[in-house]
Design a protein around this motif. Structure first.
Motif, short mmCIF file in Angstrom:
data_model
loop_
_atom_site.label_atom_id
_atom_site.label_comp_id
_atom_site.label_asym_id
_atom_site.label_seq_id
_atom_site.Cartn_x
_atom_site.Cartn_y
_atom_site.Cartn_z
N SER A 66 0.85 -1.19 0.00
CA SER A 66 0.00 0.00 0.00
C SER A 66 0.88 1.24 0.00
N GLU B 103 -6.63 8.31 -4.04
CA GLU B 103 -6.41 7.41 -2.90
C GLU B 103 -6.86 5.98 -3.23
N GLU B 104 -7.92 5.88 -3.99
CA GLU B 104 -8.39 4.56 -4.40
C GLU B 104 -7.36 3.87 -5.31
N SER C 269 -4.42 2.79 -3.17
CA SER C 269 -4.61 1.62 -2.31
C SER C 269 -4.74 0.35 -3.14
#
Ligand SMILES: *[C@@H]1O[C@H](CO)[C@@H](O)[C@H](O)[C@H]1NC(C)=O
Ligand SMILES: *[C@@H]1O[C@H](CO)[C@@H](O)[C@H](O)[C@H]1NC(C)=O
Ligand SMILES: *[C@@H]1O[C@H](CO)[C@@H](O)[C@H](O)[C@H]1NC(C)=O
Ligand SMILES: *[C@@H]1O[C@H](CO)[C@@H](O)[C@H](O)[C@H]1NC(C)=O
Ligand SMILES: *[C@@H]1O[C@H](CO)[C@@H](O)[C@H](O)[C@H]1NC(C)=O
Ligand SMILES: *[C@@H]1O[C@H](CO)[C@@H](O)[C@H](O)[C@H]1NC(C)=O
Ligand SMILES: *[C@@H]1O[C@H](CO)[C@@H](O)[C@H](O)[C@H]1NC(C)=O
Length: 537
Positions: free
Chosen positions: A200, A288-289, A292
Motif C-alpha cells: 500500500s 487514494e483509491e 490503495s
C-alpha cells in the motif's frame, strides 16, 4: 486486453454511439500499443502518406534510438527503477520516430507547431483570444467543440490502464480507448500521479508537470496538443483556445450558463442543469483509491464536475489574483532558483505557479496564489491536481497562465540555457522528455517565444507598426539578444551592432507606452523582508 471505455452516456450526449474500436493502445499512439511494439520497445509507426515507418521513404523522418539526458536530478525522488515514468519513455520504448525539418508526430505525419501545408513549409500564426471578446457564435462554437471532444473517441491515442509490470513487461498489453477530451484529463493525471511502490506504499513527492521548472513548458505543450486535437476532430484548422483574463476578477465571471456553467439552484457544489457541462462525467479523481489498489486510473466515470467558486478556505486563498501580483511576478529576473521545487525563493516559475508569496516571491506553502489560487478558488474538481483538467475552466485558466509565461519570456529574453540543465526534480531538466507525451518533446524546446511555436495572445499582439517595422522587429530582437557577442566580433560586427542598436533604440522609443511589455514595473522594489508562504494546489 480491452476493457471497455465505460463512459456513461448522458442524456445530452445521446445520439452519439460510442463505438468501441479494436483492442487497443495509450497517451500511447494506438499503433504502438501492442505486444509486438512493446516487446521490441519500438514505436515507429508507418506514415499514412507512403506506408513507410516514420515516412522514411518521403524523407520525413526515421526510426532512431532515443537519446536520454544523463544530467543529474535533484534529491526529491530517492528511487530508481520503480516508476514507468523515469527516463521517459525508455521503460516502454527505446526507439521512436525522429522527424526531419518541420515534420513532427509519432509517425512524422504532422507539422511542427507553427507550420502547415503538405510539406510543412508554410508558417502559421494563430491568435488565442479573450473569451469575452468572442462573438456569441464564436463562443458557442468553442463550447460545441469541447462537447464534441468529450464525445469523440481519439483515433490516434489510447491510454495505459496498467503499469509496465502489470502488463508483464509488454506481453500483456493493457490499453483502452478514450475520448479526446478525457485523453487530456488522463495525461494530466498520469504526469502528476504518485509513484506506486507495492503493497500500500506510494511516493507522493513526484510530479512530472508541477512544482518544478517544467511546469510552464509542460502545460504549454499540453495546450498546443489539445488545440491540435480539436483542430483535427472539427476540421477547423484555425481553432485556438480562448483565455480567461482573471486579473482582479471579483468572482468566477466565466461561471455562467452562457460560458462554463452556472451554479446548480439547490446544490452549490454542482453545475446548473442549464449548462451542458452539468452532464459531463469526470475521470481520474480518486487518487487514494488508485493508490490503495496500486492501479492506474482507467477512465471509469466518477460522477459530475464539482465546482463551488469562492467557497474555498480564505486563509489560504483570500481572493483571485490581482494585476499587481502578476506585474510583480513578471519583474522577477530568475526563471528558477534554489531547490527548483515548491520551496524555491525568488523563482518566477514558483511564484507564477503559486507556491511563493506574490508580493515577495518567498516560498510559502500555506498560501495558494496566482496559478494555484484559481484552482483552490474553484473548490471542486479543479482543486485536486490529478483530476483538475476535468473542469473545462482548466483550459481557459492555463491559456492565461501561459500568456504570463510568454510576457516574461518577451520581457527578459532569456537564452534557452537559462532553463536549468541539471539538478531539477525528476523529469524537469532541460533535456528530459516530458511525461507522458509520444512523440517526444524536451522541456527546453518550449522555453521560446510563442510566435516561434505559431501562436500569440490577443492582448500581447504588437500594435501595427507598418510593414517596415513588422519586417525589422524580429531582427532587432535577435540583435539585442546577441549584442554582447556582436561587440566582441570583428570590425564589421561592430559596425552592424552600432547600426542595429541605433535602430533598436529608435524602435524602442517608438514602442514605449503602447506595448504591455514595456510598462513600468508596478512593484519592483517591494519589501523583500515581508515573508509569506504558499501552498499546495
Ligand atoms: C531496446 O530494447 C530492446 C528490447 O528490450 C533491446 O533488445 C535493445 O538492445 C534496446 N536497445 C537499446 C539501444 O537500448
Ligand atoms: C512537397 O514535397 C514533394 C517532395 O519533395 C514535392 O514533390 C511536392 O511538389 C511538394 N509539394 C508542395 C505543395 O510543395
Ligand atoms: C483559416 O484561416 C485562413 C487564413 O485566414 C483562411 O484562408 C482559411 O480559409 C481558414 N480556414 C478555415 C477552415 O476557416
Ligand atoms: C477501473 O478502475 C476502477 C476504480 O479503480 C475499478 O473499480 C474497476 O474495476 C476498473 N475497471 C476495469 C475494467 O479494470
Ligand atoms: C472547499 O473549501 C472548503 C473550505 O471552505 C474545504 O474544506 C474543502 O476541502 C474545499 N473542497 C475542495 C474540493 O477543494
Ligand atoms: C526562502 O526564504 C526564506 C526567508 O528568507 C528562508 O527562511 C528560507 O529558508 C528560504 N528557502 C530556501 C529554500 O532557500
Ligand atoms: C505564510 O502564509 C500564511 C497565510 O497567509 C501566513 O499566516 C504566514 O505568516 C506566512 N508565513 C510567512 C513565513 O510569511
Amino acid at each position: 486486453m480491452l476493457s471497455c471505455c465505460p463512459m456513461r452516456m448522458s442524456l445530452f450526449a445521446m445520439g452519439f454511439l460510442l463505438v468501441i474500436l479494436q483492442p487497443c493502445t495509450g497517451q500511447f499512439p494506438r499503433a504502438c500499443a501492442n505486444t509486438e511494439s512493446l516487446l521490441r520497445k519500438q514505436c515507429c509507426p508507418p506514415w499514412d502518406g507512403d506506408g513507410s515507418p516514420c515516412g522514411e521513404l518521403s524523407s520525413r523522418g526515421s526510426c532512431q534510438d532515443i537519446l536520454l539526458s544523463q544530467a543529474p536530478l535533484g534529491p526529491q525522488y530517492p528511487f530508481s527503477g520503480v516508476d514507468d515514468r523515469e527516463d521517459w519513455p525508455s521503460v516502454f520504448y527505446n526507439r521512436t520516430c525522429q522527424c526531419k525539418g518541420n515534420f513532427m508526430g509519432f509517425s512524422c505525419g504532422e507539422c511542427k507547431f507553427g507550420f502547415s501545408g503538405v510539406n510543412c513549409t508554410e508558417r502559421r500564426l494563430r491568435t488565442r483570444r479573450n473569451i469575452f471578446q468572442l462573438t456569441t457564435s464564436e463562443k458557442d462554437k468553442f463550447l460545441a467543440y469541447l462537447n464534441l471532444a468529450k464525445r469523440t473517441l481519439s483515433r490516434d491515442f489510447v491510454i495505459a490502464t496498467g503499469t509496465y509490470a502489470q502488463m508483464s513487461h509488454g506481453s500483456n498489453p493493457m490499453f483502452q480507448n478514450i475520448n479526446v477530451y478525457d485523453l487530456f484529463v488522463w495525461m494530466h493525471y498520469y504526469a502528476s500521479r504518485d509513484t506506486l511502490l507495492g503493497g500500500s506504499n506510494v511516493w507522493r513527492d513526484i510530479d512530472f508537470a508541477h512544482e518544478a521548472p517544467g511546469f510552464l513548458p509542460w502545460h504549454r505543450v499540453f495546450l498546443l496538443l489539445w488545440e491540435r486535437e480539436i483542430q483535427k476532430i472539427t476540421g477547423d484548422e484555425n481553432f485556438t483556445i480562448p483565455y480567461w483574463d482573471w486579473r482582479d476578477a471579483e468572482s468566477c465571471v466565466v461561471c455562467t450558463n452562457e460560458y462554463m456553467g452556472g451554479k446548480h439552484p439547490t446544490n452549490p457544489n454542482l453545475l446548473s442543469p442549464a449548462s451542458f457541462f452539468s452532464s459531463w462525467q469526470v475521470i481520474c479523481t480518486r487518487s487514494e483509491e488508485y493508490n490503495s489498489q496500486q492501479s492506474l486510473c482507467n477512465a471509469t466515470s466518477e460522477g459530475p464536475i464539482l465546482r463551488n467558486p469562492g467557497n474555498n478556505d480564505k486563509s489560504r486563498t483570500p481572493r483571485l489574483p490581482s494585476s499587481a501580483e502578476v506585474e510583480f511576478c513578471l519583474s522577477l529576473t530568475q526563471y528558477e532558483s534554489g531547490s527548483m521545487d515548491k520551496m524555491a525563493n525568488y523563482s518566477f516559475r514558483n511564484t507564477l505557479e503559486g507556491f511563493a508569496d506574490p508580493r515577495t516571491a518567498i516560498s510559502n506553502i500555506s498560501q495558494s496564489s496566482l496559478h494555484n489560487a484559481l484552482h483552490i478558488y474553484m473548490n471542486g474538481s479543479m482543486s485536486q491536481v490529478q483530476g483538475s483538467a476535468n473542469d473545462p475552466i482548466f483550459v481557459l485558466h492555463h491559456a492565461f497562465v501561459d500568456s504570463i509565461f510568454e510576457r516574461w519570456l518577451r520581457r527578459h529574453r532569456p537564452l534557452r540555457e537559462v532553463y536549468p540543465a541539471a539538478n531539477a526534480p525528476i523529469g524537469h531538466n532541460r533535456e528530459n522528455y516530458m511525461v507522458p507525451f509520444i512523440p517526444l518533446y524536451r522541456n527546453g524546446e518550449f522555453f521560446i517565444p510563442s510566435r516561434e511555436l505559431g501562436y500569440d495572445y490577443e492582448y500581447l499582439e504588437e500594435p501595427a507598426l507598418g510593414s517596415f517595422w513588422d519586417f525589422l522587429i524580429p531582427y532587432l530582437e535577435q540583435a539585442r539578444q546577441i549584442q554582447a557577442w556582436l561587440i566582441g566580433a570583428a570590425v564589421i560586427g561592430g559596425i552592424i551592432t552600432a547600426l542595429f542598436t541605433g535602430i533598436a533604440l529608435a524602435c524602442r522609443k517608438k514602442r514605449r507606452g503602447t506595448s504591455t511589455e514595456i510598462q513600468p514595473l508596478l512593484i519592483e522594489s517591494e519589501d523583500y523582508n515581508n515573508i509569506s508562504y504558499q501552498s499546495n494546489l
